[in-house]
Scaffold this motif. Structure first.
Motif, mmCIF file in Angstrom:
data_model
loop_
_atom_site.group_PDB
_atom_site.id
_atom_site.type_symbol
_atom_site.label_atom_id
_atom_site.label_comp_id
_atom_site.label_asym_id
_atom_site.label_seq_id
_atom_site.Cartn_x
_atom_site.Cartn_y
_atom_site.Cartn_z
ATOM 1 N N PHE A 186 0.833 -1.196 0.000
ATOM 2 C CA PHE A 186 0.000 0.000 0.000
ATOM 3 C C PHE A 186 0.874 1.253 0.000
ATOM 4 C CE2 PHE A 186 -3.796 2.118 2.397
ATOM 5 C CZ PHE A 186 -3.963 2.986 1.326
ATOM 6 N N SER A 187 1.920 1.248 0.835
ATOM 7 C CA SER A 187 2.800 2.402 0.933
ATOM 8 C C SER A 187 3.501 2.683 -0.390
ATOM 9 C CB SER A 187 3.835 2.166 2.036
ATOM 10 O OG SER A 187 4.755 3.236 2.106
ATOM 11 N N ARG A 188 3.949 1.638 -1.064
ATOM 12 C CA ARG A 188 4.664 1.828 -2.331
ATOM 13 C C ARG A 188 3.752 2.402 -3.410
ATOM 14 N NH1 ARG A 188 8.756 -3.325 -3.026
ATOM 15 N NH2 ARG A 188 9.725 -3.185 -0.959
ATOM 16 N N LEU A 237 1.360 7.276 -14.913
ATOM 17 C CA LEU A 237 1.081 6.828 -13.550
ATOM 18 C C LEU A 237 1.287 5.330 -13.428
ATOM 19 C CD1 LEU A 237 -0.064 7.070 -10.685
ATOM 20 C CD2 LEU A 237 -2.361 7.011 -11.676
ATOM 21 N N SER A 238 0.772 4.578 -14.387
ATOM 22 C CA SER A 238 0.910 3.123 -14.364
ATOM 23 C C SER A 238 2.371 2.705 -14.430
ATOM 24 C CB SER A 238 0.130 2.503 -15.522
ATOM 25 O OG SER A 238 -1.242 2.825 -15.431
ATOM 26 N N ALA A 239 3.153 3.397 -15.264
ATOM 27 C CA ALA A 239 4.578 3.087 -15.386
ATOM 28 C C ALA A 239 5.308 3.344 -14.069
ATOM 29 C CB ALA A 239 5.198 3.910 -16.508
ATOM 30 N N ASN A 240 4.942 4.420 -13.371
ATOM 31 C CA ASN A 240 5.577 4.726 -12.088
ATOM 32 C C ASN A 240 5.217 3.686 -11.033
ATOM 33 O OD1 ASN A 240 6.965 6.976 -12.968
ATOM 34 N ND2 ASN A 240 5.366 8.419 -12.360
ATOM 35 N N ILE A 241 3.971 3.221 -11.054
ATOM 36 C CA ILE A 241 3.573 2.166 -10.110
ATOM 37 C C ILE A 241 4.415 0.922 -10.350
ATOM 38 C CG2 ILE A 241 1.701 0.595 -9.454
ATOM 39 C CD1 ILE A 241 -0.255 2.897 -10.052
ATOM 40 N N SER A 270 8.663 -2.756 -8.624
ATOM 41 C CA SER A 270 9.776 -3.599 -9.052
ATOM 42 C C SER A 270 11.106 -3.164 -8.436
ATOM 43 C CB SER A 270 9.902 -3.574 -10.582
ATOM 44 O OG SER A 270 10.247 -2.274 -11.026
ATOM 45 N N GLY A 271 11.091 -2.079 -7.654
ATOM 46 C CA GLY A 271 12.314 -1.603 -7.024
ATOM 47 C C GLY A 271 13.123 -0.667 -7.888
ATOM 48 N N GLY A 272 12.574 -0.266 -9.029
ATOM 49 C CA GLY A 272 13.306 0.618 -9.931
ATOM 50 C C GLY A 272 13.192 2.087 -9.580
ATOM 51 N N MET A 273 12.370 2.429 -8.618
ATOM 52 C CA MET A 273 12.212 3.813 -8.196
ATOM 53 C C MET A 273 11.946 3.846 -6.699
ATOM 54 S SD MET A 273 9.220 6.585 -9.183
ATOM 55 C CE MET A 273 9.620 6.652 -10.927
ATOM 56 N N ARG A 274 12.584 4.787 -6.005
ATOM 57 C CA ARG A 274 12.328 4.984 -4.585
ATOM 58 C C ARG A 274 11.558 6.295 -4.410
ATOM 59 N NH1 ARG A 274 17.052 4.550 -0.545
ATOM 60 N NH2 ARG A 274 15.218 4.460 0.815
ATOM 61 N N PRO A 275 10.295 6.211 -4.011
ATOM 62 C CA PRO A 275 9.479 7.422 -3.898
ATOM 63 C C PRO A 275 10.076 8.492 -3.006
ATOM 64 C CG PRO A 275 8.093 5.482 -3.781
ATOM 65 C CD PRO A 275 9.509 4.995 -3.738
ATOM 66 N N ALA A 330 11.685 -5.643 1.377
ATOM 67 C CA ALA A 330 12.452 -6.017 0.201
ATOM 68 C C ALA A 330 11.691 -5.650 -1.054
ATOM 69 C CB ALA A 330 12.727 -7.528 0.218
ATOM 70 N N ALA A 331 12.439 -5.305 -2.106
ATOM 71 C CA ALA A 331 11.803 -4.942 -3.371
ATOM 72 C C ALA A 331 11.109 -6.145 -3.976
ATOM 73 C CB ALA A 331 12.855 -4.398 -4.346
ATOM 74 N N ALA A 332 9.943 -5.898 -4.522
ATOM 75 C CA ALA A 332 9.206 -6.972 -5.179
ATOM 76 C C ALA A 332 9.881 -7.318 -6.493
ATOM 77 C CB ALA A 332 7.766 -6.525 -5.432
ATOM 78 N N LYS A 333 9.659 -8.536 -6.976
ATOM 79 C CA LYS A 333 10.188 -8.912 -8.266
ATOM 80 C C LYS A 333 9.528 -8.068 -9.345
ATOM 81 C CE LYS A 333 11.193 -13.693 -7.008
ATOM 82 N NZ LYS A 333 10.926 -15.115 -7.329
ATOM 83 N N LYS A 334 10.293 -7.836 -10.390
ATOM 84 C CA LYS A 334 9.817 -6.964 -11.460
ATOM 85 C C LYS A 334 8.579 -7.563 -12.097
ATOM 86 C CE LYS A 334 11.264 -4.506 -15.619
ATOM 87 N NZ LYS A 334 10.910 -3.237 -15.082
ATOM 88 N N PRO A 335 7.449 -6.815 -12.071
ATOM 89 C CA PRO A 335 6.221 -7.352 -12.630
ATOM 90 C C PRO A 335 6.082 -7.026 -14.109
ATOM 91 C CG PRO A 335 5.755 -5.299 -11.527
ATOM 92 C CD PRO A 335 7.245 -5.550 -11.385
#
Length: 315
Positions: A107-109, A158-162, A167-172, A297-302
């Motif tokens: 939820f936080s991510r 927005l979808s790309a940022n989610i 996937s751990g590619g961006m830290r908010p 931990a970062a989720a696997k890249k979806p």
């Protein structure tokens, strides 16, 4: 107020006054069965079993139908992430529904990705289905101009940022720090006394945290980040914004899946929530005094598929 109006109208007209909770759940299930009668019966019943009673009471048949198609498509294609954007002209919001595997900090991510994307969360309803998947709905508006997101490009971004955040590619927190200078100062004008209520009697299985305070960009992200860093799991949440007043309710458990009954822990939760509400630097308050190892931990890249639905006419 609109929800209260329609609920009251139903009661006064006798629509639900004689129905118990179980009957209303069964009526919601049956309405969806009728709506997806063209599905194979096995698929219909498999989907019905995914929803807990609270899910069936959380939305109308039209919403349940959209969810059913979203979940069906994701399961058929074996996609770990599906995002659906639907413009609600009546409420002037974009409803963003996300179907993905549930995990601590999810939820936080998602809230962080939305803050980075320049949208404000006007409401949210998060659900965990019986198959362990999260079905989270966020009602968002443009943070600067208000109103629903006005283009397919904006929804795609927005979808790309989610996807990047999950996937751990961006830290908010880093992205928001870079954007901090662009946050409108008008949010500082309003004064709302912060309040945190913690209730262990409202639910038989969860501790309920109600947070009241002045709304501001990324507030939900920082609140949920603090909750995650307290090693709590958010099972359900109801998010609402009334002008400058944010009212967020979280149903949480500890890491072992139990209610929080330790008084010292409850005191820490209340203190941390108040720190975020009162601080001029929400980011610092949310992550203070917590070691880096506590971060989820970062989720696997979806793999992502995004669908845009046409705007519905206002009723």
């Amino acid at each position: 107020m609109r929800d209260l109006y329609w609920r009251t109208e139903e009661v006064l007209s006798g629509g639900i006054s004689s129905e118990g909770r179980a009957q209303r759940v069964e009526h919601a299930k049956e309405a969806l069965r009728v709506a997806i009668a063209d599905w194979p019966k096995k698929e219909v019943e498999a989907h019905i079993k995914r929803g807990y009673p609270s899910y069936w009471l959380s939305a109308d048949t039209e919403t349940h139908l959209r969810h059913a198609h979203l979940v069906r498509e994701a399961e058929r294609q074996k996609l770990p992430l599906m995002i659906d954007a639907h413009v609600d002209g009546y409420r002037d919001v974009t409803e963003v529904t996300i179907y993905t595997a549930d995990h601590p900090g999810l939820f936080s991510r998602i809230a962080g990705a939305m803050a980075v994307s320049g949208v404000s969360i006007e409401g949210a309803n998060i659900i965990t289905l019986a198959n362990g998947m999260a079905l989270d709905s966020f009602y968002v508006q443009d943070a600067a101009e208000g109103g629903a997101l006005d283009s397919d490009e904006r929804v795609a971004r927005l979808s790309a940022n989610i996807e990047k955040v999950l996937s751990g590619g961006m830290r908010p927190v880093q992205e928001l720090a870079r954007q901090r200078s662009t946050i409108p100062s008008r949010y500082r004008v309003f004064k709302v006394a912060p309040r945190v209520l913690i209730d262990n009697k409202a639910s038989a299985t969860h501790t309920v945290i109600e947070v009241n305070g002045r709304d501001r960009p990324a507030l939900l992200y920082y609140l949920t980040t603090a909750i995650t860093r307290l090693n709590l799991m958010i099972s359900t949440a109801r998010i609402a914004t009334y002008g400058a007043h944010a009212v967020d309710v979280f149903y949480v458990k500890d890491a072992l899946g139990s209610k929080i009954d330790n008084k010292a822990k409850l005191t820490r939760i209340r203190k941390k929530m108040l720190e975020v509400l009162e601080s001029t630097d929400c980011a610092a308050a949310a992550v203070s005094k917590q070691p880096a190892s506590k971060q989820p931990a970062a989720a696997k890249k979806p793999t992502r598929e995004t669908r845009r639905k046409p705007e519905t006419a206002a009723e």
